[in-house]
Enzyme design. Structure first.
Site, PDB file in Angstrom:
ATOM      1  N   GLU A 177      23.859 -57.850  14.050  1.00  0.00           N
ATOM      2  CA  GLU A 177      24.632 -57.285  12.677  1.00  0.00           C
ATOM      3  C   GLU A 177      25.987 -56.871  12.725  1.00  0.00           C
ATOM      4  O   GLU A 177      26.384 -57.158  11.714  1.00  0.00           O
ATOM      5  CB  GLU A 177      23.624 -57.193  11.558  1.00  0.00           C
ATOM      6  N   GLU A 208      31.164 -53.985  11.041  1.00  0.00           N
ATOM      7  CA  GLU A 208      30.546 -53.234  10.501  1.00  0.00           C
ATOM      8  C   GLU A 208      29.664 -52.004  10.626  1.00  0.00           C
ATOM      9  O   GLU A 208      27.822 -53.067  10.610  1.00  0.00           O
ATOM     10  CB  GLU A 208      30.002 -53.800   8.934  1.00  0.00           C
ATOM     11  N   LYS A 235      26.106 -51.490   9.523  1.00  0.00           N
ATOM     12  CA  LYS A 235      24.956 -52.801   9.299  1.00  0.00           C
ATOM     13  C   LYS A 235      23.407 -52.538  10.140  1.00  0.00           C
ATOM     14  O   LYS A 235      23.647 -52.344  11.204  1.00  0.00           O
ATOM     15  CB  LYS A 235      24.869 -54.060   9.337  1.00  0.00           C
ATOM     16  N   GLU A 251      29.106 -68.580   3.938  1.00  0.00           N
ATOM     17  CA  GLU A 251      29.080 -67.347   5.346  1.00  0.00           C
ATOM     18  C   GLU A 251      28.612 -68.298   6.294  1.00  0.00           C
ATOM     19  O   GLU A 251      27.629 -69.598   5.956  1.00  0.00           O
ATOM     20  CB  GLU A 251      28.016 -66.442   4.914  1.00  0.00           C
TER      21      GLU A 251
END
Length: 469
Positions: free
Chosen positions: A328, A319, A322, A265
Site C-alpha cells: 500500500e 505514500e 498509508k 485507479e
C-alpha cells in the site's frame, strides 16, 4: 480463394472518408497525499508538467493543492469523501455550500472536470451505499444552479468487488443486492448527465491471490498465448482487459452499453510483504510501462474495441503513512524526493522515443535504461477487426496498400505472406505495416474501426509481422 489488391479511386475516397485517425486513450495519474514527506503542491505541479501529465485525480478538495493547480492547464478530478455522503444526500443546501466552497471558487482557473462522489462506497465499512445516488443528484442540482453542470461531470469509483461474477468476462454481473438499490439508479444518472462510470481495477490483487492459476505474463501485458472466453469466443491477452470486459458485460446485462467507463485507479506495487506474490520493482515497471503503451496506441478491449482506454495510474508518489501491507505504501511512480522509482514513458511522445525499463519478472533493481526484448518492452502490432465486415476491411486494405504506403509486397500471390489467403490475414499484414511505418503513433491503428492494437505477435500461418523496431 485468390485475392487481388485493386486500388479503385472510388474505394480510396470511401476509405479516406472513414480513415479519420481515432484518438488513442489517455494516461492520467492519481495524486494521493497520505504521507508526511511529500513535496509542496507547487513543486508537484512542476513535476507533472515536466512529465507531460495533464490530468490528475485527487481524493479531496484541498485548498493548497487546488490553488497550486490554477492556470497550470492540468485537468483535475476532485472528490467528495465518503464521510460527507450522508450530509450531501440529506440536504441540498449542504451540497450548495460545498460546491461554492470547494468547486466554484477555484474553477475555471483550476480546470476541475469531474467530481468523484465517494470512493469504493460499496465496500465502505460504514455502509454509505444508500446515500450515494441521492448525494449525486443533489450535487448535480447544485452545479446546475451555478451553470457548472455542463462542464463538470459526476461519477463514483467502484471496485471490482461490486461484481458477482467476473470470470469468464462474458459472465460479468453485478452483485444482485446492489443492482436495484444503487447500480441501476447510478447508471441511469450517468446516462442522463452524459457522464461515465469510474472503475478501479487491479490485476495485481487477482494475480497475488491466484498466482498458481494466473500467468504472470498475462497479468503484466507480456507475450502469452492468451485465454479464450468460453462465453463470447474472444481471446484475451491481458488480465486488465478481461477485468474491464467483465464490467462491460455486467453493464450490458442491465442495458447500459452506452455508458462509457474510465479506469480511475490501476497500478502495481514496487515492493510488498513476503506473502504479496509479484510485488517487485521490475513487475511494477512491466505492468505500468506496458499498460501505458497499450493505452496510448489506441483502441479498447476485445468487447469494446472502438472505445479508447482512459486510465489513471495509481499513484504519483509512494505514500509512507498509508495503513495496511507494505504494498500500500509502494505504488508510486516517484519517490517523495521526485526521483523515479523506475523509468517508464508516460506520454505518446516519450513512448515513441524510448522503451520501457527491462521487465524480466525478476526482483532485482530495474535500471533506468537498457536494451529490452521486443516482447518484454511492450511492443504492439495492428490487426484487422473481423467484425468490421468485408467491405470495410477491403476498402481499408486498399488504402493501406495504396495511398497509405504500406509494404504489401509480402501478401501478393506467390510471396511469403500470401498464405493464408484470407481478407483478414492480408488486411492485418497491411494494417500492421502502415502502423509500424507510422512509428506506432497514436490513432494509426484504427482505419475507421477496421483495426485494433494487440500486445502479442499476430499468427497467420508462418508469416512474421515486423515490429518496426
Amino acid at each position: 480463394m485468390a485475392r487481388k489488391l485493386t486500388f479503385y479511386p472510388f474505394i480510396l475516397l470511401f476509405s479516406l472518408a472513414f480513415l479519420i485517425l481515432a484518438e488513442g486513450g489517455s494516461i492520467s495519474i492519481n495524486y494521493g497525499r497520505i504521507a508526511n514527506d511529500l513535496p509542496q503542491p507547487s513543486k508537484v505541479v512542476e513535476l507533472l508538467k515536466s512529465q507531460g501529465i495533464n490530468r490528475i485525480k485527487l481524493y479531496d478538495t484541498d485548498s493548497t493543492v487546488l490553488t497550486a493547480l490554477a492556470n497550470s492547464g492540468i485537468n483535475v478530478v476532485v472528490a467528495l469523501p465518503n464521510e460527507l455522503l450522508s450530509s450531501a444526500a440529506a440536504d441540498q443546501s449542504f451540497t450548495d455550500k460545498w460546491v461554492q466552497a470547494n468547486i466554484s471558487q477555484y474553477h475555471p482557473a483550476t480546470k476541475i472536470e469531474a467530481i468523484a462522489v465517494g470512493n469504493e462506497v460499496f465496500v465502505d465499512p460504514n455502509n454509505t451505499t444508500k446515500f450515494l445516488v441521492p448525494a449525486m443528484k443533489n450535487l448535480q442540482a447544485s452545479l446546475k444552479k451555478l451553470n457548472l453542470d455542463s462542464s463538470i461531470k459526476l461519477s463514483s469509483p467502484i471496485a471490482l468487488s461490486a461484481l458477482q461474477s467476473s470470470y469468464p468476462s462474458s459472465s460479468g454481473s453485478f452483485k444482485s443486492e446492489l443492482v436495484q438499490p444503487v447500480i441501476k439508479p447510478m447508471l441511469d444518472f450517468l446516462r442522463q448527465t452524459g457522464s461515465y462510470l469510474m472503475v478501479n481495477a487491479y490485476p495485481f490483487f487477482a494475480y497475488a491471490a491466484n498466482a498458481d492459476k494466473i500467468s504472470l505474463d498475462y497479468a503484466l501485458f507480456r507475450t502469452n498465448s492468451g485465454n479464450v472466453d468460453s462465453g463470447n469466443g474472444l481471446r484475451y491477452y491481458s488480465l486488465f482487459e478481461a477485468q474491464l470486459d467483465a464490467v462491460f458485460a455486467a453493464m450490458s446485462a442491465l442495458g447500459y452499453d452506452d455508458v462509457k467507463v474510465v479506469v480511475t485507479e490501476t497500478g502495481w506495487p514496487s515492493k510488498g510483504d513476503e506473502n504479496e506474490v509479484g510485488a517487485s520493482q521490475s513487475n511494477a515497471a512491466a505492468y505500468n510501462g506496458n499498460l501505458v503503451r497499450r493505452v496510448l496506441t489506441g483502441n479498447g478491449t476485445p468487447l469494446r474495441p472502438k472505445d479508447p482506454l482512459n486510465v489513471y495510474l495509481f499513484a504519483l508518489f509512494n505514500e509512507n503513512q498509508k495503513p495496511g501491507p507494505t504494498s500500500e505504501r509502494n505504488y508510486g511512480l516517484f519517490y517523495p524526493n521526485q526521483q523515479k522509482v523506475y523509468d517508464i514513458p508516460l506520454t505518446a511522445a516519450a513512448l515513441n522515443g524510448k522503451e520501457t525499463a527491462p521487465v524480466n519478472g525478476s526482483k532485482e533493481q530495474v535500471p533506468a535504461t537498457g536494451d529490452v526484448s521486443t516482447a518484454a518492452s511492450g511492443a504492439t502490432w495492428c490487426v484487422a477487426n473481423e467484425k468490421a465486415g468485408n467491405e470495410k476491411l477491403q476498402a481499408a486494405l486498399d488504402y493501406a496498400c495504396g495511398e497509405g504506403g504500406a509494404d504489401c509486397r509480402p501478401i501478393q500471390e506467390g510471396s511469403t505472406c500470401y498464405n493464408p489467403d484470407s481478407l483478414v490475414a492480408h488486411a492485418s499484414y497491411a494494417f500492421n505495416s502502415y502502423y509500424q511505418k507510422k512509428a506506432r503513433g497514436t490513432g494509426t491503428c484504427d482505419f475507421g474501426g477496421s483495426a485494433y492494437v494487440v500486445t502479442q505477435p499476430p499468427k497467420f500461418g508462418r508469416c512474421e509481422f515486423p515490429t518496426g523496431n
